[in-house]
Write a protein that holds these residues in place. Structure first.
Motif, PDB file in Angstrom:
ATOM      1  N   UNK A  93       0.840  -1.189   0.000  1.00 16.03           N
ATOM      2  CA  UNK A  93       0.000   0.000   0.000  1.00 16.03           C
ATOM      3  C   UNK A  93       0.881   1.248   0.000  1.00 16.03           C
ATOM      4  N   UNK A  94       0.327   2.336  -0.467  1.00 18.18           N
ATOM      5  CA  UNK A  94       1.085   3.580  -0.624  1.00 18.18           C
ATOM      6  C   UNK A  94       0.557   4.670   0.302  1.00 18.18           C
ATOM      7  N   UNK A  95       1.483   5.369   0.938  1.00 16.82           N
ATOM      8  CA  UNK A  95       1.154   6.493   1.809  1.00 16.82           C
ATOM      9  C   UNK A  95       1.748   7.766   1.237  1.00 16.82           C
ATOM     10  N   UNK A  96       0.952   8.803   1.185  1.00 18.25           N
ATOM     11  CA  UNK A  96       1.422  10.132   0.809  1.00 18.25           C
ATOM     12  C   UNK A  96       1.421  10.996   2.061  1.00 18.25           C
ATOM     13  N   UNK A  97       2.599  11.456   2.492  1.00 20.81           N
ATOM     14  CA  UNK A  97       2.713  12.380   3.614  1.00 20.81           C
ATOM     15  C   UNK A  97       2.873  13.785   3.048  1.00 20.81           C
ATOM     16  N   UNK A  98       1.979  14.675   3.458  1.00 12.68           N
ATOM     17  CA  UNK A  98       2.022  16.067   3.000  1.00 12.68           C
ATOM     18  C   UNK A  98       2.312  16.927   4.221  1.00 12.68           C
ATOM     19  N   UNK A  99       3.461  17.584   4.232  1.00 13.26           N
ATOM     20  CA  UNK A  99       3.884  18.304   5.434  1.00 13.26           C
ATOM     21  C   UNK A  99       4.466  19.663   5.094  1.00 13.26           C
ATOM     22  N   UNK A 100       4.212  20.618   6.000  1.00 13.77           N
ATOM     23  CA  UNK A 100       4.711  21.978   5.782  1.00 13.77           C
ATOM     24  C   UNK A 100       3.902  22.958   6.605  1.00 13.77           C
ATOM     25  N   UNK A 101       3.806  24.183   6.129  1.00 12.94           N
ATOM     26  CA  UNK A 101       3.070  25.206   6.853  1.00 12.94           C
ATOM     27  C   UNK A 101       3.874  25.753   8.013  1.00 12.94           C
ATOM     28  N   UNK A 102       3.161  26.160   9.080  1.00 10.55           N
ATOM     29  CA  UNK A 102       3.793  26.765  10.249  1.00 10.55           C
ATOM     30  C   UNK A 102       4.768  25.781  10.884  1.00 10.55           C
ATOM     31  N   UNK A 103       6.003  26.211  11.077  1.00  5.81           N
ATOM     32  CA  UNK A 103       7.038  25.293  11.553  1.00  5.81           C
ATOM     33  C   UNK A 103       6.977  25.044  13.058  1.00  5.81           C
ATOM     34  N   UNK A 104       6.169  25.815  13.791  1.00  3.46           N
ATOM     35  CA  UNK A 104       6.082  25.626  15.226  1.00  3.46           C
ATOM     36  C   UNK A 104       5.592  24.251  15.626  1.00  3.46           C
ATOM     37  N   UNK A 105       4.863  23.585  14.746  1.00  4.34           N
ATOM     38  CA  UNK A 105       4.402  22.228  15.018  1.00  4.34           C
ATOM     39  C   UNK A 105       5.360  21.171  14.484  1.00  4.34           C
ATOM     40  N   UNK A 106       6.519  21.592  14.016  1.00  2.49           N
ATOM     41  CA  UNK A 106       7.594  20.683  13.594  1.00  2.49           C
ATOM     42  C   UNK A 106       7.085  19.570  12.672  1.00  2.49           C
ATOM     43  N   UNK A 107       6.539  19.939  11.514  1.00  3.60           N
ATOM     44  CA  UNK A 107       5.921  18.927  10.653  1.00  3.60           C
ATOM     45  C   UNK A 107       6.879  17.846  10.165  1.00  3.60           C
ATOM     46  N   UNK A 108       8.143  18.202   9.945  1.00  2.00           N
ATOM     47  CA  UNK A 108       9.094  17.192   9.478  1.00  2.00           C
ATOM     48  C   UNK A 108       9.382  16.186  10.583  1.00  2.00           C
ATOM     49  N   UNK A 109       9.748  16.677  11.762  1.00  2.00           N
ATOM     50  CA  UNK A 109      10.073  15.781  12.871  1.00  2.00           C
ATOM     51  C   UNK A 109       8.873  14.933  13.272  1.00  2.00           C
ATOM     52  N   UNK A 110       7.692  15.538  13.294  1.00  2.00           N
ATOM     53  CA  UNK A 110       6.502  14.797  13.718  1.00  2.00           C
ATOM     54  C   UNK A 110       6.138  13.687  12.734  1.00  2.00           C
ATOM     55  N   UNK A 111       6.153  13.986  11.467  1.00  2.00           N
ATOM     56  CA  UNK A 111       5.797  12.947  10.494  1.00  2.00           C
ATOM     57  C   UNK A 111       6.884  11.886  10.389  1.00  2.00           C
ATOM     58  N   UNK A 112       8.142  12.278  10.586  1.00  2.00           N
ATOM     59  CA  UNK A 112       9.216  11.282  10.543  1.00  2.00           C
ATOM     60  C   UNK A 112       9.065  10.243  11.644  1.00  2.00           C
ATOM     61  N   UNK A 113       8.422  10.620  12.747  1.00  2.00           N
ATOM     62  CA  UNK A 113       8.211   9.663  13.833  1.00  2.00           C
ATOM     63  C   UNK A 113       7.342   8.489  13.402  1.00  2.00           C
ATOM     64  N   UNK A 114       6.490   8.697  12.411  1.00  2.00           N
ATOM     65  CA  UNK A 114       5.582   7.631  11.982  1.00  2.00           C
ATOM     66  C   UNK A 114       5.975   7.035  10.631  1.00  2.00           C
ATOM     67  N   UNK A 115       6.938   7.636   9.977  1.00  2.00           N
ATOM     68  CA  UNK A 115       7.350   7.097   8.678  1.00  2.00           C
ATOM     69  C   UNK A 115       7.910   5.687   8.826  1.00  2.00           C
ATOM     70  N   UNK A 116       8.793   5.497   9.796  1.00  2.00           N
ATOM     71  CA  UNK A 116       9.358   4.170   9.996  1.00  2.00           C
ATOM     72  C   UNK A 116       8.309   3.144  10.372  1.00  2.00           C
ATOM     73  N   UNK A 117       7.355   3.556  11.199  1.00  2.00           N
ATOM     74  CA  UNK A 117       6.266   2.662  11.572  1.00  2.00           C
ATOM     75  C   UNK A 117       5.500   2.198  10.339  1.00  2.00           C
ATOM     76  N   UNK A 118       5.156   3.137   9.464  1.00  2.00           N
ATOM     77  CA  UNK A 118       4.404   2.789   8.262  1.00  2.00           C
ATOM     78  C   UNK A 118       5.224   1.896   7.338  1.00  2.00           C
TER      79      UNK A 118
END
Length: 215
Positions: A1-26
């Motif tokens: 199965x394929x996952x598309x992660x779309x991340x960006x916007x306001x950096x205060x929510x740390x979109x890169x670090x937060x989504x990377x936490x679940x990338x390995x899980x997926x």
């Protein structure tokens, strides 16, 4: 199965670090992960059509009509859509179809980072075996769709100069079906540290897997 992660916007929510936490899980669950740092990916039909699950972490900003068409249409056709905190519900305030799909929007968080409790209110695979737990993070006050399948709530105590919120029971985690797609939303996840809280991590991982399953 394929996952598309779309991340960006306001950096205060740390979109890169937060989504990377679940990338390995997926990836450990045999998902193929594609990452986009532009909302224009929602106009790329080939990428959208290949996505079984779309994970969005994009606080603030809005969608063009074409972007909204692409995203909402793909979820209605069967892709899952999932996210947490401001990355999914503090976004797209002018996009009515997006708002309708997600089922809730952030309004405020009185007091900022505060102690409060998350209570589970439904028997569901996402919440199985979890008990109410205390957190120290933002308590999101939202406007929500009455048709949501609410899995967890929090109760406001009227403090922080907002006495009218006393006793308000607010959804924290919810799911919904949208056409042939599934939508998972959690208001928890202000920071990478929040997402590492065991109960929040479990909820989020299970929510992603649930959303990836077709109706």
């Amino acid at each position: 199965m394929n996952v598309l992660i779309v991340r960006g916007g306001w950096t205060g929510h740390e979109p890169v670090a937060c989504t990377d936490q679940f990338r390995g899980f997926l990836e450990s669950r045999d998902f193929t992960v594609t990452v986009a740092d532009t909302l224009d990916v929602y106009t790329d039909k080939a990428i959208l059509d290949a996505a079984d699950l779309i994970v969005q972490c994009w606080t603030r900003g809005d969608l063009t009509a074409e972007q909204e068409d692409g995203l909402v249409g793909r979820v209605r056709a069967g892709a899952g859509f999932a996210g947490w905190h401001g990355g999914i519900i503090a976004f797209g305030y002018q996009a009515a179809r997006y708002q309708f799909m997600v089922g809730g929007r952030f309004v405020c968080h009185p007091g900022g980072l505060i102690d409060h409790t998350v209570d589970f209110t439904a028997d569901h695979p996402i919440t199985a075996g979890l008990d109410s737990f205390a957190v120290h993070t933002e308590q999101y006050y939202c406007h929500v769709d009455p048709s949501l399948n609410v899995l967890a709530t929090t109760t406001f105590d009227g403090a922080h100069d907002e006495p009218d919120t006393a006793g308000v029971v607010m959804p924290v985690v919810w799911t919904r079906h949208f056409g042939k797609g599934r939508v998972f939303v959690s208001t928890l996840g202000h920071s990478p540290a929040d997402l590492k809280v065991p109960q929040i991590q479990t909820l989020t991982e299970r929510g992603l897997l649930w959303a990836a399953t077709s109706n």
